[in-house]
Write an enzyme that holds these catalytic residues in place. Structure first.
Site: not given
Ligand code: UD1
Length: 436
Positions: A124-125, A22-23, A95, A321, A413, A119
């Protein structure tokens, strides 16, 4: 309203096949916007997040066809895409809609999309995504509070040092940088297999991305991506999405929790190492095949499962995950286990649901503490989010009696044909329509 009904207590046995990740798929599909030739993507999972991506692509003007006789394969041509605005409703549904920002910015210097949905597992910034775009020369503005627009007259390579290790920001930086002028270096990059997959896909189509899978990624901008055969080629490029590490891990834990014996096919065992290690620590037998993409997970009659401690962290650490699924197994293993969640602060909403099934698990300041040895029993539970839903399925399969899981749209999803696949290894599970 639809729900899953599971009559638990049957060990899972047999062979199950893992779908494409998926990712990866939700990043590779937007990445097709950067190509100057059509492409065929194979091993695309049949899940609702992918359906949303395909709908967004079509809405932007891409031609998307499912290949006859190959249900998991799509031919995508973005030649006629002129639009830069991702439809609001679709962006809000998942997302990963943020990947359209990076891909459209890289394609046409302009992109707008609603702040991503998905989710609810914590704040989720996207500050690191925007920081990356800005480092390349883009500016961002908010339209109201909920739509972000990014634009640039031209994108120039730069060094981007991520403040946090973020999968999404790393992928988006790659998408925006791949056609930028000059060299981009991403420091403190995430290392997940889907990042390597996105880089492999773009490199296959002519990009120059080095270091994916390490924490420093170097991208030399390439103005056109024509595939390796060059302009005017009549060859259709084919790229296959990597297997889904989390789907595989979910099947591994399901096999263990039901004290079954399952051969999982189509995996990359290396991607599963953190999960394999924790399962072995808990007394589960895991055998990796040396020369095939297969992993076998089983529990013998005399094997005693016992607790272990888990701390989630970015790859190659234990994946967040997989935390709810593993916690579910630990509720039935003997002894105490401590779980620390370091990625998403709101990832314990499943605990309330598991307790309805007899689990002894308490949320603490640092995470959760599981008192193992529970005999789970069926109950009506909620799939609070995608992986919480996977945990409910595992609990239902391991429990005595009937479990009904509602809000299954979250599970759909990210899991391709979960009912059919689990039924294929002996699960007594059905999807039924229920009255609201
Ligand atoms: C992706 C995965 C999700 C998984 C996560 C962590 C996808 C579509 N989703 O989510 O299933 O749980 O990786 O392995 O691939 N953060 C910030 N600022 C940002 C971005 C992130 O502070 O701009 C923080 C988030 O709040 C979180 C951490 O970084 O605490 C990791 O987030 P991130 O790796 O970005 O997760 P996603 O890419 O949204």
């Amino acid at each position: 309203m639809e729900k899953f009904v599971i009559d638990g207590g049957t060990p899972l046995r047999g062979e199950i096949h893992v779908s494409g990740a998926k990712n990866s798929a939700v990043a590779i599909l937007p990445a097709t916007l950067l190509l100057d030739v059509p492409v065929i993507i194979e091993n695309v999972p049949d899940i609702s997040d992918v359906a949303i991506c395909l709908k967004i692509l079509r809405g932007l003007g891409a031609q998307v066809e499912r290949m006859a006789g190959e249900p998991d394969t799509y031919r995508i041509s973005c030649e006629h895409v002129k639009e830069h605005y991702v439809p609001y409703a679709e962006a809000k549904k998942m997302r990963a809609s943020y990947y359209f920002l990076g891909a459209l910015l890289g394609r046409c210097g302009r992109a707008a999309a609603a702040m991503p949905g998905g989710c609810s597992i914590g704040a989720r910034p996207i500050d690191q995504h925007l920081k990356a775009f800005e480092a390349l020369g883009a500016v961002h503005t908010m339209q109201g509070t909920d739509v972000v627009e990014v634009s640039a007259d031209a994108l120039y390579g730069n060094t981007i040092c991520m403040n946090v290790v973020s999968v999404g920001a790393t992928m988006n930086a790659i998408l925006a940088a791949v056609k930028a002028q000059g060299v981009t270096v991403i420091e403190n990059a995430a290392r997940e297999p889907h990042i390597v997959d996105l880089a492999n896909f773009l490199n296959f189509m002519g990009a120059s991305i080095k270091g994916a899978g390490t924490d420093v990624i170097k991208i030399t901008g390439t103005p056109v991506l024509l595939g390796n055969a060059g302009e005017g080629s009549v060859v259709d490029y084919r790229y296959s999405v990597v297997p889904d590490q989390i789907e595989a891990g979910t099947f591994m834990v399901a096999a263990a929790a039901t004290r079954g014996d399952v051969v999982i096919r189509g995996v990359i065992p290396k991607h599963l190492e953190a999960i394999t290690a924790k399962l072995r620590e808990s007394g589960v037998q895991v055998v990796e095949s040396q020369d095939e993409d297969v992993i076998r997970v089983f529990v013998e009659e005399d094997d005693v499962l016992h607790g272990t401690n888990i701390k989630t962290s970015p790859y190659p650490g234990f994946p967040t995950d997989m935390q709810p699924q593993m916690a579910t197994l630990l509720t039935i293993a003997e002894g105490q286990s401590n779980i620390r969640e370091s990625v998403w602060e709101d990832r314990f909403r499943y605990v309330h649901e598991l307790k309805k099934m007899g689990a002894r698990i308490e949320i603490t300041q640092d995470g959760a503490v599981v008192q193992g040895g529970a005999s789970l029993h069926g109950a009506c539970v909620n799939a609070c989010d995608l992986r919480a839903g996977a945990a409910m399925i595992i609990a239902g399969l391991a429990a005595q009696g009937r479990t009904e899981i509602v809000d299954i749209q979250f599970i759909e999803r990210g899991y391709d044909n979960i009912v059919g696949k689990l039924r294929g290894i002996g699960a007594k599970m059905e999807k039924i329509r229920s009255l609201p």
